[in-house]
Design a protein around this motif. Structure first.
Motif, PDB file in Angstrom:
ATOM      1  N   UNK A  19       0.834  -1.204   0.000  1.00  0.00           N
ATOM      2  CA  UNK A  19       0.000   0.000   0.000  1.00  0.00           C
ATOM      3  C   UNK A  19       0.869   1.255   0.000  1.00  0.00           C
ATOM      4  N   UNK A  20       1.973   1.209   0.762  1.00  0.00           N
ATOM      5  CA  UNK A  20       2.867   2.370   0.825  1.00  0.00           C
ATOM      6  C   UNK A  20       3.454   2.675  -0.540  1.00  0.00           C
ATOM      7  N   UNK A  21       3.971   1.652  -1.214  1.00  0.00           N
ATOM      8  CA  UNK A  21       4.575   1.881  -2.525  1.00  0.00           C
ATOM      9  C   UNK A  21       3.521   2.251  -3.564  1.00  0.00           C
ATOM     10  N   UNK A  22       2.328   1.679  -3.434  1.00  0.00           N
ATOM     11  CA  UNK A  22       1.242   2.038  -4.339  1.00  0.00           C
ATOM     12  C   UNK A  22       0.881   3.502  -4.172  1.00  0.00           C
ATOM     13  N   UNK A  23       0.849   3.965  -2.917  1.00  0.00           N
ATOM     14  CA  UNK A  23       0.504   5.364  -2.662  1.00  0.00           C
ATOM     15  C   UNK A  23       1.598   6.307  -3.146  1.00  0.00           C
ATOM     16  N   UNK A 147      -0.797 -10.923  -5.446  1.00  0.00           N
ATOM     17  CA  UNK A 147      -0.074 -10.863  -6.720  1.00  0.00           C
ATOM     18  C   UNK A 147      -0.097  -9.447  -7.284  1.00  0.00           C
ATOM     19  N   UNK A 148      -1.277  -8.828  -7.242  1.00  0.00           N
ATOM     20  CA  UNK A 148      -1.370  -7.439  -7.700  1.00  0.00           C
ATOM     21  C   UNK A 148      -0.438  -6.561  -6.872  1.00  0.00           C
ATOM     22  N   UNK A 149      -0.496  -6.722  -5.556  1.00  0.00           N
ATOM     23  CA  UNK A 149       0.338  -5.915  -4.667  1.00  0.00           C
ATOM     24  C   UNK A 149       1.819  -6.119  -4.911  1.00  0.00           C
ATOM     25  N   UNK A 150       2.225  -7.373  -5.131  1.00  0.00           N
ATOM     26  CA  UNK A 150       3.643  -7.663  -5.329  1.00  0.00           C
ATOM     27  C   UNK A 150       4.140  -7.121  -6.667  1.00  0.00           C
ATOM     28  N   UNK A 156       6.397  -0.090  -9.077  1.00  0.00           N
ATOM     29  CA  UNK A 156       6.461   1.239  -8.459  1.00  0.00           C
ATOM     30  C   UNK A 156       7.878   1.572  -8.010  1.00  0.00           C
ATOM     31  N   UNK A 157       8.578   0.584  -7.477  1.00  0.00           N
ATOM     32  CA  UNK A 157       9.943   0.816  -7.005  1.00  0.00           C
ATOM     33  C   UNK A 157      10.851   1.254  -8.151  1.00  0.00           C
ATOM     34  N   UNK A 158      10.696   0.600  -9.307  1.00  0.00           N
ATOM     35  CA  UNK A 158      11.505   0.973 -10.475  1.00  0.00           C
ATOM     36  C   UNK A 158      11.188   2.406 -10.903  1.00  0.00           C
ATOM     37  N   UNK A 162      13.825   5.472 -10.837  1.00  0.00           N
ATOM     38  CA  UNK A 162      14.117   6.154 -12.099  1.00  0.00           C
ATOM     39  C   UNK A 162      13.993   7.668 -11.945  1.00  0.00           C
ATOM     40  N   UNK A 163      12.954   8.111 -11.267  1.00  0.00           N
ATOM     41  CA  UNK A 163      12.754   9.556 -11.097  1.00  0.00           C
ATOM     42  C   UNK A 163      13.811  10.142 -10.168  1.00  0.00           C
TER      43      UNK A 163
END
Length: 463
Positions: A19-23, A147-150, A156-158, A162-163
């Motif tokens: 959830x943190x990385x998704x946010x 699976x969606x979360x992983x 999201x991490x990539x 990148x940014x």
């Protein structure tokens, strides 16, 4: 029911890191890496004002949405709150419009990913890559929300790395510490016909373009409902939205307009990130950006599959969608909702191939103003929900700032933007197409509501 499932049958399978990385990265799409070049070419360095205005609107809308979501986490999010605060027709309408928006995103992002892969492997047709990517992500979404979360965590991490890497290189280039860079300083902010070369009208037009780049920020309130502590996750995500937009959009766009003249043809042709990396002398800039964009569009496709299925599931639970859509498997996944959403996306792709071009163009245009309608419904729902909760004497732990003044300001601002779009030729078709679709959905919602009233009264109902 497993103790890892929510009261509505979905699995609480999303971990805090998911959830943190998704946010953090849910707001980052291909529009930032590529599409921002068009906005810069339109408004010049003053595009920063457009991003700041659009970003401020999103921050305020997220604050309002979080006030309702913290008190009552729900996978239907703003659609459910609109149902309670405004009326059944409102929840029905915005839920189906939002589902439609993400259903159209599925084929668009799949084709974008397929196009990139086709450029690398020209011997394979684009449609093959498009089909394989869509089916693969559909399969992962069918098994478990984990699976969606992983998948989304690593996507999201990539994007975040990148940014951050781009910003570090940009800062080094600006201060002259990057030996390979052909550019330095911030003179391009004003040295090409000034900071606002095309006037305020161009900034407003760019704001309409940039506003849709932020669509997806609200997904965290949908996903958090499938975590073990949704209220806490929503609070954390909302509190971080200001620095997320500031860092990922404003800082990175500032670097672009500082290092490259706004009228550089490469911005619109190749995208802002690739153009700047080329000027910095970074080797294989195109390949790097293509890889990041491929991950970004795949991430967006993954989220589109998830979000559309969860909204359809929520509509079904409320009796506003086919009953099959609310069925879940042993893992708590609404598998029929996932397959129905993917199936609708394939129908849209099929229409693109067999129907006249104008048909698919209308379908795309019909989703053009949905983001603003979602924001408007969130604001009105929060206004009415707060009034109801205050009247009942409820304690409100997470509040919208400066209520009700700021809420009303957001409502007036969104109505003004929609009006502006109606009078701009470039956006008039979007407003008209979205308006027509909305009228059809509202009519369907009113018919469903009428049917329910008749059933409650015990009168016979025609099939």
């Amino acid at each position: 029911m497993s103790n890892t499932q929510t009261s509505n049958g979905l699995e609480q399978g999303l971990k805090p890191r998911h959830v943190t990385m998704l946010s953090i990265a849910g707001v980052i799409g291909a529009g930032l890496f590529v599409g921002s070049g068009h906005a810069i070419a339109q408004a010049g360095p003053a595009v920063l004002l457009a991003y700041a205005a659009a970003g401020t609107l999103v921050v305020l809308v997220m604050r309002m949405l979080a006030e309702m979501a913290v008190a009552s986490p729900d996978t239907g999010s703003f659609s459910t709150y609109a149902d309670r605060a405004i009326g059944h027709w409102a929840g029905f309408t915005i839920g189906w419009l939002y589902w439609w928006f993400w259903v159209l995103v599925i084929p668009l992002e799949a084709v974008a990913a397929g196009t990139i892969l086709h450029a690398w492997f020209p011997g394979t047709a684009i449609w093959v890559f498009t089909l394989v990517i869509t089916l693969l992500l559909t399969a992962t979404n069918l098994f478990s929300v984990k699976n969606y979360g992983e998948f989304e965590f690593w996507f999201a991490l990539v994007k975040v790395l990148a940014i951050i890497g781009f910003i570090i290189l940009g800062v080094l280039a600006i201060f002259g510490f990057l030996p390979t860079s052909q550019v330095s300083g911030v003179s391009h902010l004003v040295d090409t016909i000034g900071f606002m070369p095309n006037g305020m009208g161009a900034v407003l037009a760019a704001m309409l373009t940039t506003m849709f780049s932020f669509m997806g920020t609200e997904i965290v309130t949908i996903a958090a409902a499938e975590s073990k502590d949704p209220s806490k996750q929503i609070t954390k995500a909302t509190n971080s939205v200001i620095w997320r937009i500031g860092l990922f959009y404003l800082v990175s766009i500032f670097i672009v307009v500082a290092l490259v003249p706004w009228n550089d043809p490469g911005l619109a042709q190749f995208g802002s990130y690739q153009t700047v990396l080329d000027r910095m002398g970074i080797p294989n800039a195109k390949l790097i950006v293509d890889i990041v964009v491929l991950i970004a569009v795949t991430s967006c496709l993954n989220s589109a599959l998830y979000t559309s299925s969860r909204m359809l599931y929520s509509l079904s639970k409320r009796g506003d969608a086919p009953a099959a859509a609310k069925r879940t498997n042993a893992a708590g996944t609404p598998y029929w909702a996932v397959m129905m959403s993917t199936g609708a996306a394939f129908v849209a792709v099929f229409a693109n191939y067999v129907a006249p071009a104008a048909v698919f163009e209308f379908l795309l245009a019909s989703s053009g103003a949905i983001a603003l309608l979602v924001y408007l419904v969130i604001a009105i729902s929060q206004l009415r929900m707060r009034q109801k909760r205050t009247a009942l004497g409820e304690e409100i732990s997470f509040k919208m700032w400066l209520f009700p003044g700021l809420t009303w300001a957001v409502i007036v601002f969104i109505v003004a933007i929609l009006t502006l779009m109606l009078f701009q030729e470039a956006h008039r078709v979007e407003i008209m197409a979205t308006g027509l679709l909305s009228i059809l959905v509202v009519s369907a919602g009113l018919l469903v509501a009428r049917r329910r009233r008749i059933e409650k009264l015990g009168a016979p109902v025609l099939s």
